[in-house]
Scaffold this motif. Sequence first.
Motif, PDB file in Angstrom:
ATOM      1  N   VAL A   1       8.627  -3.614  -4.625  1.00  0.00           N
ATOM      2  CA  VAL A   1       7.535  -4.553  -3.056  1.00  0.00           C
ATOM      3  C   VAL A   1       6.954  -4.688  -3.815  1.00  0.00           C
ATOM      4  O   VAL A   1       6.380  -5.840  -2.866  1.00  0.00           O
ATOM      5  N   ILE A   2       5.887  -4.153  -4.547  1.00  0.00           N
ATOM      6  CA  ILE A   2       4.552  -4.989  -4.645  1.00  0.00           C
ATOM      7  C   ILE A   2       5.189  -5.948  -5.389  1.00  0.00           C
ATOM      8  O   ILE A   2       4.354  -7.752  -5.364  1.00  0.00           O
ATOM      9  N   ARG A   3       6.096  -6.451  -6.620  1.00  0.00           N
ATOM     10  CA  ARG A   3       5.457  -7.154  -7.061  1.00  0.00           C
ATOM     11  C   ARG A   3       6.379  -8.461  -6.301  1.00  0.00           C
ATOM     12  O   ARG A   3       5.997  -9.779  -6.671  1.00  0.00           O
ATOM     13  N   ARG A   4       7.504  -7.947  -5.477  1.00  0.00           N
ATOM     14  CA  ARG A   4       7.785  -9.658  -4.656  1.00  0.00           C
ATOM     15  C   ARG A   4       6.896  -9.308  -3.847  1.00  0.00           C
ATOM     16  O   ARG A   4       6.533 -10.669  -3.378  1.00  0.00           O
ATOM     17  N   ALA A   5       6.138  -8.802  -3.130  1.00  0.00           N
ATOM     18  CA  ALA A   5       4.498  -9.252  -2.368  1.00  0.00           C
ATOM     19  C   ALA A   5       3.562 -10.164  -3.099  1.00  0.00           C
ATOM     20  O   ALA A   5       3.460 -10.980  -1.961  1.00  0.00           O
ATOM     21  N   ILE A   6       4.049 -10.208  -4.590  1.00  0.00           N
ATOM     22  CA  ILE A   6       2.368 -10.826  -5.344  1.00  0.00           C
ATOM     23  C   ILE A   6       3.224 -12.150  -5.013  1.00  0.00           C
ATOM     24  O   ILE A   6       2.623 -13.447  -4.843  1.00  0.00           O
ATOM     25  N   TYR A  50       0.704  -1.305   0.130  1.00  0.00           N
ATOM     26  CA  TYR A  50      -0.509  -0.094   0.210  1.00  0.00           C
ATOM     27  C   TYR A  50       0.617   0.956   0.219  1.00  0.00           C
ATOM     28  O   TYR A  50       0.363   2.077  -0.556  1.00  0.00           O
ATOM     29  N   GLY A  51       1.946   1.302   0.917  1.00  0.00           N
ATOM     30  CA  GLY A  51       2.765   2.579   0.613  1.00  0.00           C
ATOM     31  C   GLY A  51       3.537   2.665  -0.422  1.00  0.00           C
ATOM     32  O   GLY A  51       3.935   3.645  -1.071  1.00  0.00           O
ATOM     33  N   ALA A  52       3.875   0.929  -1.441  1.00  0.00           N
ATOM     34  CA  ALA A  52       4.574   1.820  -2.670  1.00  0.00           C
ATOM     35  C   ALA A  52       3.312   1.685  -3.668  1.00  0.00           C
ATOM     36  O   ALA A  52       3.246   2.914  -4.677  1.00  0.00           O
ATOM     37  N   TRP A  53       1.874   1.750  -3.581  1.00  0.00           N
ATOM     38  CA  TRP A  53       0.814   2.193  -4.577  1.00  0.00           C
ATOM     39  C   TRP A  53       0.427   3.593  -4.153  1.00  0.00           C
ATOM     40  O   TRP A  53       0.694   4.211  -5.233  1.00  0.00           O
ATOM     41  N   ALA A  54       0.560   3.721  -3.186  1.00  0.00           N
ATOM     42  CA  ALA A  54       0.840   4.861  -3.071  1.00  0.00           C
ATOM     43  C   ALA A  54       1.352   6.277  -3.273  1.00  0.00           C
ATOM     44  O   ALA A  54       1.423   7.445  -3.594  1.00  0.00           O
ATOM     45  N   ILE A  55       3.176   6.040  -3.175  1.00  0.00           N
ATOM     46  CA  ILE A  55       3.833   6.489  -3.835  1.00  0.00           C
ATOM     47  C   ILE A  55       4.482   6.394  -5.428  1.00  0.00           C
ATOM     48  O   ILE A  55       5.782   6.672  -5.395  1.00  0.00           O
ATOM     49  N   TYR A  56       3.978   5.442  -5.252  1.00  0.00           N
ATOM     50  CA  TYR A  56       4.648   5.252  -6.464  1.00  0.00           C
ATOM     51  C   TYR A  56       5.168   5.921  -7.590  1.00  0.00           C
ATOM     52  O   TYR A  56       5.674   5.807  -8.112  1.00  0.00           O
ATOM     53  N   GLU A  57       4.518   7.306  -7.905  1.00  0.00           N
ATOM     54  CA  GLU A  57       5.891   8.071  -8.867  1.00  0.00           C
ATOM     55  C   GLU A  57       6.832   8.676  -8.377  1.00  0.00           C
ATOM     56  O   GLU A  57       7.415   9.012  -8.703  1.00  0.00           O
TER      57      GLU A  57
END
Length: 625
Positions: free
Chosen positions: A216-221, A200-207
């Motif tokens: 972080v997102i791919r690792r989480a998947i 969620y942190g990564a999605w929020a500040i992605y830019e």
Amino acid sequence: MKPIAHMICWLLFLLGTPAFSQKNMMDGVSGKAHPRLLLTNGEEAQVKLAMDRNPDLRRVHQLLLDASDRICAAAPLEHKKIGKRLLSVSREAIRRIFFLSYAWRMTGNKTYRDAAVQQLLTISSFADWNPTHYLDVAEMTMAAAIGYDWLYNELSPDARTKIKDAILEKGIRTSLDSKYNYWLRVENNWNQVCNTGLAYGAWAIYESAPEQCSQVIRRAIESIKIPMKQYAPDGAYPEGYGYWSYGTTYNVFFLDALEQLTGSDEGLSALPGFLKTADYFQHMITPSGLPFNYADSGPGAESNGAMFWFAKKLKRPSLAWNELQYLHNDKNKRALEGDRFLPTLLIWGKQLAAAGVTPPEKTFWEGGGASPVVMMRTSWTNPDALFLGFKAGSPFVNHAHMDEGSFVFEAEGVRWGMDFGMQNYESLESKGLNIWLRTQNSPRWTVFRYTNYAHSTLTFDDSLQRMEGVTAITRYGNRPEFSFAQSDLLPVYKGQIKQAVRGVALKDKAYGLIQDEIETGDHAVNMQWRMLTPADVEVKSSNELVLKKNGKTLLMQVVSDQPVTVKTWSTATATDYDAPNPGTVLVGFETKLPASGKKRFVVRLVPENNASKVDAKIVPLKDWR
């Protein structure tokens, strides 16, 4: 901080997958306007429409506004740990920021907006988010992510930078440090919570940091698949009711955002057992409204927005039945206001507002896995219905107790056979106990509530159940006049007896039946049959006890050709670390089993008004159908 190249190599080693494709995540996130998590811009109108159609959702909305008013006047959060944990502060941060951000978006009242921004700046100014206990970081990152995303267009450039930097430095980058990220490889709730909070942190500040956020997102998947495998084959969650609410809710948060942002959850929800787990959780709530709280679960029920997500996902409105019953009870108002995820009832429940939520159809549920359980009841709508929950499994499972073969039993609105559930961890850790070491001689098994001595199961020669033992539900059946389940309990009594099979049943929708068939080896064995109860107990005869609670009466009848002594045991202990257990007692019987013998013990749990319906015939377990 490790160099970027080192971090990438470490991640590739962990996942065993090709190099991360930055483009994959850019396709899902880049260009999407804030707010983009949970409730996107414009969806407020859907929530308002849902409230107009559903008074329960309207009540939740008002609770959120009332609680937000109190949060506005609350003292600022402080970086204060309890023992090794900052977790209570992290959770309160989620509650405050989620509530206030919701209140701002739904009302446009700038008081809520300004209070939410102040909460965000407060946690962003903390020296750290306590990475040595990483759940604290994960939940604080979740709090900051929701606030940053939902208030993005209202934040000043300076505030935006401070919050973004905190998410990146105190959250995301600490998760790339091997000192803190062991949770990537575990199969319990830590994995689900930490991966989701960081994602969620990564999605929020992605830019602001697309390369690291994509990692972080791919690792989480990939990593979150590890605990999701624990739902197989039927959806039973190994850690019980309380940790289902924790781990599964975070898992749902993750799937919801992943699908919302990329159009796919990458097949995660299709993993065996995951979507079935909604039925498990639904059946865990008893006619009295309490949970079947085995293992480290608390005694009370709670609202759960994830069930609205499952109801929507599976197009089964009845999955929201328990949640709506919970909302109807005024006694739950304070608990609802303390639920940090309360807005999800509206976010995930808005599509169900116009649908008729009817009671579930099935009154029997069975699930295998690491902690197999069976739950049976006589009705979903009658508060006086009978309920019997039965557990197998192993003490080795995360958060498990030595409770194999234990049960809970309800009738006429009273929980006659109960489970203590958890004891506060800090109350034990502060006394120097390592309650997380899972060996036969671990300090964990000196805690009364964790042992078979405190559960509704069997004890032989005052010995503990065997840590390495694994038991299963071996047989079960679901006929209206006879619902039952059986388990071979020998693996947790290895070396103590030669055979132990327990069967539990609801007979003729009138009473409960607990039947044990025991075979001894070459020595005599002292056996104790216990049921934990909050009732007052009287010995009526040599084989019958009377339990009384809330003006109701239950008869406990013991039938055996082996002499028994009916008795009670105190739940008070002499240690300075065991929690007090007022208003409870252990009831049952004791007997001396001869060597090389086979004995059968039948215990009937009969509500007083159903005494005339008892069937005196005893059927061997092998003949139960």
